[in-house]
Design an enzyme around this catalytic site. Structure first.
Site, mmCIF file in Angstrom:
data_model
loop_
_atom_site.group_PDB
_atom_site.id
_atom_site.type_symbol
_atom_site.label_atom_id
_atom_site.label_comp_id
_atom_site.label_asym_id
_atom_site.label_seq_id
_atom_site.Cartn_x
_atom_site.Cartn_y
_atom_site.Cartn_z
ATOM 1 N N GLY A 166 32.334 97.535 33.907
ATOM 2 C CA GLY A 166 33.200 96.456 33.462
ATOM 3 C C GLY A 166 34.367 97.054 32.687
ATOM 4 N N ALA A 167 35.376 96.244 32.435
ATOM 5 C CA ALA A 167 36.531 96.758 31.690
ATOM 6 C C ALA A 167 37.091 95.693 30.752
ATOM 7 C CB ALA A 167 37.617 97.241 32.659
ATOM 8 N N GLN A 200 36.774 93.131 27.110
ATOM 9 C CA GLN A 200 36.884 93.418 25.676
ATOM 10 C C GLN A 200 35.615 94.041 25.124
ATOM 11 O OE1 GLN A 200 37.204 89.956 23.039
ATOM 12 N NE2 GLN A 200 38.776 91.010 21.864
ATOM 13 N N CYS A 219 28.361 85.194 26.566
ATOM 14 C CA CYS A 219 27.022 85.689 26.867
ATOM 15 C C CYS A 219 25.965 85.036 25.978
ATOM 16 C CB CYS A 219 26.965 87.210 26.725
ATOM 17 S SG CYS A 219 27.366 87.826 25.080
ATOM 18 N N GLN A 224 37.446 84.444 21.833
ATOM 19 C CA GLN A 224 36.869 83.716 22.966
ATOM 20 C C GLN A 224 37.106 82.212 22.831
ATOM 21 O OE1 GLN A 224 32.989 85.414 22.364
ATOM 22 N NE2 GLN A 224 33.202 86.848 24.059
ATOM 23 N N PRO A 235 33.822 89.337 15.075
ATOM 24 C CA PRO A 235 35.152 88.756 15.244
ATOM 25 C C PRO A 235 35.500 88.342 16.673
ATOM 26 C CG PRO A 235 35.315 91.144 15.108
ATOM 27 C CD PRO A 235 33.862 90.804 14.919
#
Length: 422
Positions: free
Chosen positions: A188-189, A191, A50, A119, A114
Site C-alpha cells: 500500500g502507499a 497515509q 479500519c 479522515q 491524529p
C-alpha cells in the site's frame, strides 16, 4: 432538524464485522446518494476507517434512525439482527459529543491519534463536494474541527506520538531482537503505510520495499524513505525476502493468501516472518496464521501493544473531555441563537413589509390631493392597528384562558406599564 449517529467501531465489533460494513472510497458517493435520495436523511457524512464505520445524519425526526440502521444492513447484506448486536446510535447532544470525541482522537484505538481528524475532514469534504451536506452538518463539522484543534493546542494529548503505524513497528521491534538487520515489505502507499515507513526508517531498519498497484505512487513514497518500489503483481517474488510484512490497502478482497505465504516461508527455509494486517477489509487471509513460523497480527491484536502507550495520555484526555463538553454547550447555544436570529430577521422583514405597504398608501393619498395632516393621521392610525393586532389577539386568548403566565410574559415583552401604579 435532529442530529443522529449510527455506527460500529473497534469497541463494539470485531474486525470480521467491521470489514463487512466498511465503505469502499469509490462507492462513497453512491452510498451518500442512497441515504439522502431515499429521504432517510436530509444531510449525511459517512466516516469509514479500519476501526469504525459511522453515519452522521441530519434527519426529519428521531424515528429515522431505525430506518438508517436497516439501510446499513441492507446495503452491506448483513442480517439486521446480527448488525444490531454491534451497532450503536446517538441522538442530538450525544451525537454532537461523539463526533467531537472522534475527531479529537478520544474514541480511537490509539488514544489521541491524529490521523482520524484528517479522515473525518476527508469524509466531510466528500459529502460537501457531492452536495450531501447542508447548514446543520456544515455548522457541526466546522465546530468539531475547531474543538479538535483546541484539544491539540491546549492539551498534551498529541505528545509521545502513538498510532496503529507506531504500534506495528513497536511489535516488530519486540519480535525481532535487532530490527536493524531486517527487511520490511510494506503493501500500500497510503497515509498509514507512509507513517509505518517513517517509524521503520527511524528505527534504523536495513531495507524497506514498498508494493502498490500503481508503481508511480510507490516510487514517490520509496524516494522519500530511501526504499525500493515494486508492483503489487510482483509480490510473490519479493515476499520471501521480507522479515516483516505490513499491509494496509483499500482492497475489498485479500491480496495475500495462504498458498503464497507457504511458498515464501519454504524459500526462507522456515526463517520466521511477521505479518501485520492493518487493513479493513483484511488484506491477508486469516488462514495464514495456521502456517508454522508465521506470526500474523490484525488491528485488533495491536490493542495490547497500544495500551502501554496510552497511559501517558490519560490525564490529557480528561482535560480534552472538559473542552469537548464546553464545545457541545457552545454549539448548542449557537444553534439556539441562530433560531432566535431567524425569528428576529423574520420579524423585522414583516415590519418592513408593513411599513412599505402603509407608506405606499400614504404617498398615493398625497398624490390624490389629501392634506399632509390627513395623510399622517391615517398613516399613524393604520400602522398602530397593524402593529398591535397580533399582540392584542394573543392577550385576549390568554385572558380568556386565565393564563396569567402568558399575560405576564406578554406584558414584559410588549413593555406595558401599569398606569395605576405610576
Amino acid at each position: 432538524m435532529p442530529l443522529v449517529t449510527v455506527g460500529i467501531n473497534h469497541k463494539t465489533a470485531p474486525v470480521s464485522i467491521r470489514e463487512r460494513v466498511a465503505f469502499a472510497p469509490e462507492k462513497m458517493y453512491d452510498a451518500l446518494g442512497a441515504l439522502v435520495h431515499h429521504e432517510l436523511a436530509k444531510e449525511a457524512v459517512i466516516v469509514s476507517t479500519c476501526n469504525r464505520t459511522e453515519l452522521y445524519c441530519s434527519v426529519e425526526n428521531d424515528g429515522k434512525v431505525n430506518k438508517i440502521v436497516e439501510w446499513l444492513s441492507e446495503y452491506h447484506s448483513v442480517p439486521l439482527d446480527e448488525l444490531r448486536k454491534f451497532c450503536y446510535t446517538h441522538h442530538e447532544d450525544d451525537s454532537i459529543r461523539h463526533i467531537m470525541r472522534v475527531a479529537s482522537g478520544l474514541d480511537s484505538l490509539v488514544l489521541g491519534e491524529p490521523q482520524i481528524l484528517g479522515q473525518v475532514k476527508s469524509a466531510f469534504a466528500v459529502s460537501q463536494e457531492g452536495k450531501y451536506i447542508g447548514s446543520n452538518l456544515q455548522t457541526l463539522f466546522q465546530k468539531t474541527f475547531s474543538i479538535a484543534k483546541q484539544v491539540r493546542t491546549d492539551t498534551t494529548i498529541g505528545e509521545n506520538p502513538v498510532s496503529i503505524a507506531f504500534a506495528s513497528v513497536s511489535l516488530a521491534q519486540r519480535i525481532f531482537a535487532d530490527v536493524k538487520k531486517s527487511t520490511a515489505l510494506l503493501i500500500g502507499a497510503g497515509q498509514t503505510i507512509e507513517l509505518v515507513a517513517k517509524h521503520l526508517k527511524e528505527s534504523g531498519i536495513k531495507r524497506i520495499i514498498v508494493a502498490n498497484r500503481t508503481l508511480a505512487r510507490a516510487q514517490i513514497l520509496a524516494e522519500e524513505m530511501g526504499a525500493e518500489a515494486i508492483l503489487l503483481s510482483d509480490l510473490s517474488e519479493y515476499l520471501p525476502l521480507a522479515d516483516i510484512v505490513i499491509s494496509s490497502t483499500a482492497s475489498q478482497l485479500p491480496i495475500i493468501g495462504k498458498g503464497v505465504v507457504e511458498k515464501a516461508i519454504a524459500k526462507r527455509r522456515r526463517k520466521p516472518m511477521l505479518l501485520i494486517d492493518i487493513a479493513v477489509p483484511r488484506d491477508i487471509e486469516p488462514e495464514v496464521e495456521e502456517i508454522q513460523d508465521i506470526y500474523l497480527y490484525t488491528v485488533d491484536d495491536l490493542h495490547s501493544v497500544i495500551q502501554e502507550n496510552q497511559k501517558a495520555r490519560l490525564d490529557a484526555a480528561k482535560e480534552a473531555e472538559v473542552i469537548i463538553d464546553d464545545g457541545v454547550v457552545a454549539f448548542r447555544k449557537s444553534i439556539e441563537s441562530r433560531k432566535v436570529s431567524d425569528i428576529i430577521v423574520n420579524y423585522r422583514q414583516q415590519a418592513e413589509s408593513t411599513k412599505q405597504l402603509e407608506l405606499a398608501k400614504a404617498i398615493k393619498s398625497l398624490e390624490a390631493g389629501q392634506t399632509p395632516e390627513q395623510v399622517l393621521q391615517k398613516l399613524a392610525h393604520s400602522l398602530m392597528n397593524k402593529l398591535i393586532n397580533s399582540p392584542t389577539q394573543y392577550l385576549r386568548v390568554a385572558g380568556a384562558n386565565e393564563d396569567q403566565y402568558a399575560l405576564d410574559i406578554a406584558t414584559q415583552v410588549l413593555g406595558i406599564t401599569d398606569e395605576k401604579n405610576k
